[in-house]
Design a protein around this motif. Structure first.
Motif, PDB file in Angstrom:
ATOM      1  N   GLY A   1      23.878  48.185  53.620  1.00  0.00           N
ATOM      2  CA  GLY A   1      24.015  49.594  53.927  1.00  0.00           C
ATOM      3  C   GLY A   1      24.961  49.870  55.078  1.00  0.00           C
ATOM      4  N   LYS A   2      25.803  48.897  55.432  1.00  0.00           N
ATOM      5  CA  LYS A   2      26.744  49.041  56.547  1.00  0.00           C
ATOM      6  C   LYS A   2      28.111  49.477  56.026  1.00  0.00           C
ATOM      7  N   HIS A   3      28.778  50.322  56.792  1.00  0.00           N
ATOM      8  CA  HIS A   3      30.151  50.698  56.463  1.00  0.00           C
ATOM      9  C   HIS A   3      31.040  49.469  56.677  1.00  0.00           C
ATOM     10  N   VAL A   4      32.117  49.354  55.898  1.00  0.00           N
ATOM     11  CA  VAL A   4      32.961  48.157  55.918  1.00  0.00           C
ATOM     12  C   VAL A   4      34.411  48.530  56.168  1.00  0.00           C
ATOM     13  N   ARG A   5      35.040  47.836  57.119  1.00  0.00           N
ATOM     14  CA  ARG A   5      36.483  47.950  57.349  1.00  0.00           C
ATOM     15  C   ARG A   5      37.081  46.581  57.059  1.00  0.00           C
ATOM     16  N   ILE A   6      37.976  46.520  56.098  1.00  0.00           N
ATOM     17  CA  ILE A   6      38.524  45.256  55.623  1.00  0.00           C
ATOM     18  C   ILE A   6      39.917  45.056  56.201  1.00  0.00           C
ATOM     19  N   ALA A   7      40.124  43.894  56.830  1.00  0.00           N
ATOM     20  CA  ALA A   7      41.446  43.557  57.346  1.00  0.00           C
ATOM     21  C   ALA A   7      42.337  43.086  56.201  1.00  0.00           C
ATOM     22  N   LYS A   8      43.639  43.216  56.398  1.00  0.00           N
ATOM     23  CA  LYS A   8      44.576  42.777  55.368  1.00  0.00           C
ATOM     24  C   LYS A   8      44.559  41.267  55.248  1.00  0.00           C
ATOM     25  N   PRO A   9      44.757  40.724  54.102  1.00  0.00           N
ATOM     26  CA  PRO A   9      44.805  41.431  52.826  1.00  0.00           C
ATOM     27  C   PRO A   9      43.390  41.737  52.335  1.00  0.00           C
ATOM     28  N   CYS A  10      43.224  42.867  51.721  1.00  0.00           N
ATOM     29  CA  CYS A  10      41.878  43.211  51.246  1.00  0.00           C
ATOM     30  C   CYS A  10      41.526  42.362  50.032  1.00  0.00           C
ATOM     31  N   CYS A  11      42.529  41.850  49.328  1.00  0.00           N
ATOM     32  CA  CYS A  11      42.297  40.925  48.213  1.00  0.00           C
ATOM     33  C   CYS A  11      43.568  40.110  48.006  1.00  0.00           C
ATOM     34  N   HIS A  12      43.417  39.008  47.310  1.00  0.00           N
ATOM     35  CA  HIS A  12      44.551  38.112  47.067  1.00  0.00           C
ATOM     36  C   HIS A  12      45.081  38.228  45.649  1.00  0.00           C
ATOM     37  N   ASN A  13      44.292  38.811  44.762  1.00  0.00           N
ATOM     38  CA  ASN A  13      44.719  38.959  43.376  1.00  0.00           C
ATOM     39  C   ASN A  13      43.938  40.101  42.719  1.00  0.00           C
ATOM     40  N   PHE A  14      44.255  40.393  41.492  1.00  0.00           N
ATOM     41  CA  PHE A  14      43.642  41.510  40.775  1.00  0.00           C
ATOM     42  C   PHE A  14      42.137  41.317  40.610  1.00  0.00           C
ATOM     43  N   PHE A  15      41.706  40.103  40.311  1.00  0.00           N
ATOM     44  CA  PHE A  15      40.275  39.802  40.125  1.00  0.00           C
ATOM     45  C   PHE A  15      39.475  40.169  41.381  1.00  0.00           C
ATOM     46  N   GLU A  16      39.951  39.741  42.537  1.00  0.00           N
ATOM     47  CA  GLU A  16      39.254  40.045  43.786  1.00  0.00           C
ATOM     48  C   GLU A  16      39.256  41.551  44.057  1.00  0.00           C
ATOM     49  N   GLY A  17      40.363  42.210  43.752  1.00  0.00           N
ATOM     50  CA  GLY A  17      40.429  43.659  43.917  1.00  0.00           C
ATOM     51  C   GLY A  17      39.414  44.374  43.044  1.00  0.00           C
ATOM     52  N   GLN A  18      39.268  43.908  41.805  1.00  0.00           N
ATOM     53  CA  GLN A  18      38.276  44.494  40.900  1.00  0.00           C
ATOM     54  C   GLN A  18      36.867  44.332  41.471  1.00  0.00           C
ATOM     55  N   LYS A  19      36.556  43.157  41.990  1.00  0.00           N
ATOM     56  CA  LYS A  19      35.231  42.908  42.558  1.00  0.00           C
ATOM     57  C   LYS A  19      34.979  43.799  43.775  1.00  0.00           C
ATOM     58  N   LEU A  20      35.998  44.020  44.585  1.00  0.00           N
ATOM     59  CA  LEU A  20      35.859  44.892  45.749  1.00  0.00           C
ATOM     60  C   LEU A  20      35.581  46.327  45.308  1.00  0.00           C
ATOM     61  N   VAL A  21      36.317  46.805  44.321  1.00  0.00           N
ATOM     62  CA  VAL A  21      36.103  48.166  43.811  1.00  0.00           C
ATOM     63  C   VAL A  21      34.705  48.294  43.199  1.00  0.00           C
ATOM     64  N   GLU A  22      34.291  47.291  42.437  1.00  0.00           N
ATOM     65  CA  GLU A  22      32.948  47.314  41.836  1.00  0.00           C
ATOM     66  C   GLU A  22      31.868  47.393  42.909  1.00  0.00           C
ATOM     67  N   ALA A  23      32.017  46.611  43.976  1.00  0.00           N
ATOM     68  CA  ALA A  23      31.025  46.626  45.054  1.00  0.00           C
ATOM     69  C   ALA A  23      31.024  47.978  45.758  1.00  0.00           C
ATOM     70  N   ALA A  24      32.203  48.541  46.005  1.00  0.00           N
ATOM     71  CA  ALA A  24      32.289  49.846  46.674  1.00  0.00           C
ATOM     72  C   ALA A  24      31.634  50.930  45.825  1.00  0.00           C
TER      73      ALA A  24
END
Length: 90
Positions: free
Chosen positions: A4-27
């Motif tokens: 339940g904590k707010h998240v600030r992600i340092a660059k890079p937020c992901c290394h590839n499309f798969f990781e980006g998808q997982k980040l969006v799904e979690a958000a």
């Protein structure tokens, strides 16, 4: 996010499309928290000087800008179902 904590992600937020998808799904799953990608370069004096130059008309009307980064970075966990280690397929 799970806690339940707010998240600030340092660059890079992901290394590839798969990781980006997982980040969006979690958000989306934990929609009660804010997820923000970091952009520290906005406070860099060089970037501020360039912004002033552009806003002052130093290059005329800018109607298109592109940015690219070709640095290789290792992935995290799996990519399309295949494990990776040190950037090489297993």
């Amino acid at each position: 996010m799970q806690a339940g904590k707010h998240v600030r992600i340092a660059k890079p937020c992901c290394h590839n499309f798969f990781e980006g998808q997982k980040l969006v799904e979690a958000a989306q799953k934990y929609s009660n928290v804010i997820v923000q990608d970091g952009c520290e370069q906005r406070s860099n004096p060089c970037a501020q000087t360039m912004a002033e130059f552009l806003q002052g008309g130093g290059l005329g009307e800018v109607y298109l800008a592109k940015g690219m980064c070709y640095k290789w970075r290792p992935t995290i966990k799996t990519f399309r179902g295949r494990a990776r280690a040190e950037g090489r397929q297993l």
